[in-house]
Design a protein around this motif. Structure first.
Motif, PDB file in Angstrom:
ATOM      1  N   ASP A   1     -14.720   8.925   0.214  1.00 44.87           N
ATOM      2  CA  ASP A   1     -13.308   8.655  -0.088  1.00 44.87           C
ATOM      3  C   ASP A   1     -12.567   8.009   1.068  1.00 44.87           C
ATOM      4  OD1 ASP A   1     -13.592  10.938   1.407  1.00 44.87           O
ATOM      5  OD2 ASP A   1     -12.061  12.100   0.353  1.00 44.87           O
TER       6      ASP A   1
ATOM      7  N   ALA B   1     -11.277   4.940   2.970  1.00 50.43           N
ATOM      8  CA  ALA B   1     -11.072   3.512   2.738  1.00 50.43           C
ATOM      9  C   ALA B   1     -11.591   2.711   3.939  1.00 50.43           C
ATOM     10  CB  ALA B   1      -9.582   3.236   2.529  1.00 50.43           C
ATOM     11  N   PRO B   2     -12.007   1.471   3.735  1.00 50.38           N
ATOM     12  CA  PRO B   2     -12.491   0.646   4.852  1.00 50.38           C
ATOM     13  C   PRO B   2     -11.359   0.091   5.707  1.00 50.38           C
ATOM     14  CG  PRO B   2     -12.568  -0.597   2.799  1.00 50.38           C
ATOM     15  CD  PRO B   2     -12.141   0.794   2.428  1.00 50.38           C
ATOM     16  N   THR B   3     -10.136   0.478   5.402  1.00 52.61           N
ATOM     17  CA  THR B   3      -8.975   0.016   6.161  1.00 52.61           C
ATOM     18  C   THR B   3      -8.087   1.210   6.494  1.00 52.61           C
ATOM     19  OG1 THR B   3      -7.728  -0.376   4.120  1.00 52.61           O
ATOM     20  CG2 THR B   3      -8.973  -2.244   5.035  1.00 52.61           C
TER      21      THR B   3
ATOM     22  N   ASP C   1      -7.157   7.154   1.990  1.00 53.16           N
ATOM     23  CA  ASP C   1      -7.386   6.199   0.909  1.00 53.16           C
ATOM     24  C   ASP C   1      -6.838   4.814   1.238  1.00 53.16           C
ATOM     25  OD1 ASP C   1      -4.703   6.769   0.810  1.00 53.16           O
ATOM     26  OD2 ASP C   1      -4.659   7.365  -1.302  1.00 53.16           O
ATOM     27  N   GLY C   2      -6.336   4.624   2.471  1.00 51.91           N
ATOM     28  CA  GLY C   2      -5.805   3.323   2.876  1.00 51.91           C
ATOM     29  C   GLY C   2      -4.370   3.096   2.467  1.00 51.91           C
ATOM     30  N   ARG C   3      -3.736   4.111   1.878  1.00 50.36           N
ATOM     31  CA  ARG C   3      -2.344   3.977   1.449  1.00 50.36           C
ATOM     32  C   ARG C   3      -1.448   4.887   2.283  1.00 50.36           C
ATOM     33  NH1 ARG C   3      -5.421   4.335  -3.404  1.00 50.36           N
ATOM     34  NH2 ARG C   3      -5.377   2.391  -4.610  1.00 50.36           N
TER      35      ARG C   3
ATOM     36  N   THR D   1       0.822  -1.220   0.000  1.00 51.65           N
ATOM     37  CA  THR D   1       0.000   0.000   0.000  1.00 51.65           C
ATOM     38  C   THR D   1       0.852   1.265   0.000  1.00 51.65           C
ATOM     39  OG1 THR D   1      -0.161   0.176   2.427  1.00 51.65           O
ATOM     40  CG2 THR D   1      -1.765  -1.242   1.311  1.00 51.65           C
TER      41      THR D   1
ATOM     42  N   GLY E   1      -8.361   5.602   6.871  1.00 56.63           N
ATOM     43  CA  GLY E   1      -9.736   5.849   6.469  1.00 56.63           C
ATOM     44  C   GLY E   1     -10.721   5.241   7.457  1.00 56.63           C
ATOM     45  N   GLN E   2     -10.460   4.008   7.874  1.00 58.61           N
ATOM     46  CA  GLN E   2     -11.318   3.353   8.858  1.00 58.61           C
ATOM     47  C   GLN E   2     -11.229   4.051  10.211  1.00 58.61           C
ATOM     48  OE1 GLN E   2     -13.602   1.166   8.619  1.00 58.61           O
ATOM     49  NE2 GLN E   2     -13.991   0.912  10.812  1.00 58.61           N
TER      50      GLN E   2
END
Length: 410
Positions: free
Chosen positions: A274, A276-278, A124-126, A87, A281-282
């Protein structure tokens, strides 16, 4: 091997008699096999290898990338976080698309200290590694602060066309520009001096870039290719990152803050698509849930049976006013000055003495002899530090009127 290669070719077909040289040959063959799998060497016959012409720069780049990944992992570990290296995103300068997230680390990219590198845990999870940032852009961003980084916009400059059109024999004169502006009468508000001064400020920036030359107070040397060079200068600057500090405070401090936070602005306007689920973001989603519970406990929101949340009318403005009143009262004790809240539509004036970071944003401190006030900060006021300023409070912002002689509103 690169130094011993004959036209990039290495012939290792013959095994030497000495044990030491046999061992070195074995090491080289194993290394060449590894380089072959990386596409950096080719075996044309058993023991005959050709080194890729990009061997050394590619290995250097891979080494630098490895250093960057280790730095990113250390930044995450310092905050007790683990992320999949898949990621990770490494950007050379400003990212093509804006990145929003929290600051994990920021450090000088070289010994000269002329630019910074920042590691951002994105919504964005990154995890993003972004280089070549002007240190001034990250001055208000601390570890944990929420920021947005994108490319600085380069827009067409009508002022450059005007300067080129007015210049005679390669010389631009502000006095002539002023006369022409008054004659044509097309300047909005009739602020002719301010209009010309804006063009002079543009020339001053281009002078520092080596595009224009200041001869004296009323003469500037303008090259024939002025417009194209000015446009190229702006285009080059777009590779620089533009940073917005969305919140100087981390998520935990925002959850219980009495001001209008970044979480509130996202929550009220429903901007969650926008996230992310991880990853971060989470974490933001979870923080927003806790922030809603805080508002309900404070009486600023109510929940219905079907799960919908109803917020107090003008919640953001109410929260901002509440925080400003509290912080102003606390500051008044240390300043021995009376704190006064600025009202909408009021003209405020006084000496700009500094700034204060609140959860509602950054505020300017404007002092008079017996009182002071806190008003929303804008970058344009920074150059007026220690000077008398004036402005009109309008809808949670300030229209600054800087420059007593010109009355220029910015």
């Amino acid at each position: 091997m690169a130094g011993e290669a004959d036209g990039r070719f290495l012939d290792l077909r013959h095994e030497p008699g000495e044990p030491k040289r046999q061992f070195e040959r074995t090491l080289r063959l194993r290394r060449l096999s590894k380089l072959g799998r990386m596409g950096l060497a080719t075996e044309h016959a058993p023991g005959v290898w050709e080194l890729n012409e990009r061997l050394e720069p590619t290995l250097r780049e891979l080494g630098e990338r490895g250093d960057i990944i280790r730095n990113m992992q250390r930044s995450l570990a310092a905050d007790g976080i683990e992320r999949d290296p898949m990621t990770f995103r490494i950007h050379e300068g400003a990212p093509a698309m804006p990145v929003t997230g929290r600051v994990l680390d920021k450090y000088l990219a070289n010994e000269l200290g002329d630019n910074l590198t920042v590691v951002v845990d994105g919504i964005d999870g990154r995890t993003h590694h972004i280089t070549n940032i002007d240190p001034m852009q990250l001055e208000d961003a601390r570890i944990g602060s929420v920021i947005e980084i994108g490319r600085a916009e380069a827009t067409a400059r009508p002022s450059d066309r005007t300067i080129a059109a007015i210049a005679e024999d390669g010389i631009y004169r502000p006095s002539r520009h002023l006369e022409q502006a008054k004659f044509e009468g097309r300047v909005p508000g009739g602020d002719y001096e301010g209009h010309v001064d804006a063009h002079v400020r543009r020339l001053e920036a281009l002078r520092r870039a080596g595009i224009a030359e200041r001869i004296d107070a009323d003469q500037w040397r303008i090259p024939e290719d002025f417009e194209s060079r000015a446009a190229a200068y702006d285009a080059g600057r777009t590779r620089q990152a533009s940073v917005r500090v969305l919140s100087a405070f981390d998520l935990e401090k925002q959850i219980g803050a009495d001001g209008a936070t970044w979480l509130d602005r996202r929550m009220i306007h429903g901007k969650t698509a926008d996230f992310a689920p991880t990853g971060f973001g989470q974490q933001v989603r979870e923080a927003m849930d806790r922030r809603r519970e805080h508002h309900i406990a404070q009486g600023d929101a109510t929940g219905s049976r079907d799960g919908r949340i109803f917020y107090r009318r003008s919640l953001l403005a109410t929260l901002r006013e509440r925080e400003v009143a509290r912080v102003g009262a606390e500051m008044a004790e240390g300043k021995a000055l009376l704190f006064r809240t600025a009202t909408d539509g009021e003209t405020i004036s006084g000496k700009f003495t500094g700034t204060r970071q609140l959860s509602s944003g950054k505020f300017a401190i404007v002092e008079k002899s017996h009182e002071f006030t806190l008003v929303p900060w804008r970058p344009v006021i920074d150059r007026e530090l220690g000077r008398e300023v004036a402005g009109i409070v309008q809808g949670g912002s300030v229209s600054w009127q800087l420059g007593r002689q010109r009355g220029l509103g910015l």
